[in-house]
Design a protein around this motif. Sequence first.
Motif, PDB file in Angstrom:
ATOM      1  N   SER A 198       0.896  -1.060   0.029  1.00  0.00           N
ATOM      2  CA  SER A 198      -0.096  -0.058  -0.117  1.00  0.00           C
ATOM      3  C   SER A 198       0.840   1.243  -0.005  1.00  0.00           C
ATOM      4  N   ASP A 221       0.747   5.689   1.468  1.00  0.00           N
ATOM      5  CA  ASP A 221       0.195   6.385   2.094  1.00  0.00           C
ATOM      6  C   ASP A 221       0.668   8.015   1.779  1.00  0.00           C
ATOM      7  N   GLU A 222      -0.092   8.957   1.494  1.00  0.00           N
ATOM      8  CA  GLU A 222       0.397  10.469   1.318  1.00  0.00           C
ATOM      9  C   GLU A 222       0.381  11.160   2.664  1.00  0.00           C
ATOM     10  N   LEU A 225     -11.371  10.708  -8.325  1.00  0.00           N
ATOM     11  CA  LEU A 225     -10.824  10.819  -6.980  1.00  0.00           C
ATOM     12  C   LEU A 225     -11.355  11.888  -6.141  1.00  0.00           C
ATOM     13  N   GLY A 253      -7.787  14.591  -1.331  1.00  0.00           N
ATOM     14  CA  GLY A 253      -7.033  13.748  -0.095  1.00  0.00           C
ATOM     15  C   GLY A 253      -6.748  14.760   0.780  1.00  0.00           C
ATOM     16  N   GLN A 268      -4.619  13.865  -4.723  1.00  0.00           N
ATOM     17  CA  GLN A 268      -3.257  13.333  -4.459  1.00  0.00           C
ATOM     18  C   GLN A 268      -3.099  12.106  -5.578  1.00  0.00           C
ATOM     19  N   THR A 326      -0.876   9.986  -5.159  1.00  0.00           N
ATOM     20  CA  THR A 326      -0.392   8.661  -4.400  1.00  0.00           C
ATOM     21  C   THR A 326      -1.780   8.045  -4.269  1.00  0.00           C
ATOM     22  N   ASP A 327      -2.856   8.707  -3.944  1.00  0.00           N
ATOM     23  CA  ASP A 327      -4.167   7.976  -3.756  1.00  0.00           C
ATOM     24  C   ASP A 327      -4.559   7.384  -5.032  1.00  0.00           C
ATOM     25  N   LEU A 341      -2.545   4.176  -4.895  1.00  0.00           N
ATOM     26  CA  LEU A 341      -3.037   3.271  -3.872  1.00  0.00           C
ATOM     27  C   LEU A 341      -4.061   2.403  -4.508  1.00  0.00           C
ATOM     28  N   LYS A 342      -5.247   3.225  -5.079  1.00  0.00           N
ATOM     29  CA  LYS A 342      -6.443   2.559  -5.828  1.00  0.00           C
ATOM     30  C   LYS A 342      -5.944   1.463  -6.761  1.00  0.00           C
TER      31      LYS A 342
END
Length: 270
Positions: A170, A172-173, A203, A206, A212, A214-215, A218-219
């Motif tokens: 995973s 995380d931002e 999105l 975030g 973001q 980064t988000d 992650l997805k």
Amino acid sequence: MRISKVVFPVGGLGKRFFPITRAIPKEMLGIIDKPLIHYAFEEAVAAGIEEFIFVTRHGKNSIEDYFDYMFANSEYFNIKMGSVCYVRQNEPLGLGHAVLCAKNLIGEESFAVMSADDFILHSKSCLGEMIKLYDGSNMVATMNVSSEDVSKYGILDPDRETEKLVTAKSVDEKPSIEKAKSTLAIIGRYLLSHEVFEVLEKLEPGIGGEIQLTDALLKMIPSHGLTGFKFEGKRFDCGSKEGLLSAILHVANQNGKLCRVIEDFYGDKK
Ligand code: G1P
């Protein structure tokens, strides 16, 4: 896998450098005689990139003026006519939003994203080394940072590791020290599947109220995976005063004449 396009998100406000960045884009801050964005561009050219997309905004025109001059003088960059374009990010809504602004110029191919703030000093192009190992999943440059600094970065939760690569379970931002799963941070070099655009479009904002990148990464882990590339060379956070000064000193130190200035400075202090 071949990557021919790069996106340079250059729409950031550069608040950490106010007041100078009220009138000068942070990407135009100099390391001796070349602005930060010049070094990122050189790294992209050395990586074999052929199309260059700047995501720019109000107040950033000097970047375009600078590159007009650079491209007219083939001693700097010998690139094809029409291989550079500029799109506007009309609101500063974050890195993910900036990347999304380039959607129509990318099409259905994987592409690179580079942040000029992250200056990497090395004989080999970091982006070029990433491209050699790229297999179509999402890939980011990564390095360990101190635990006090994890809240400034996207932080990976590492899984399998080889000498150069690490897969992430995973990401995380800007997590707090307590929540961070490691100290392995994303540094501003990305190789992304074009499918990131579909994810970015849907999105929600975030951390910091921003879209973001980064988000989105992650997805996409279940479908595309996420690989960190442990790059060689020294990286400077030129979005901070300390990092920019350190980069200037390191570059000066490699130059015969300028290195004497540093020696004199320390001599005077003795
Ligand atoms: C951005 C990214 C972050 C990454 C960092 C690298 O943050 O959101 O995940 O670790 O760049 O420099 P920013 O520095 O724009 O806040």
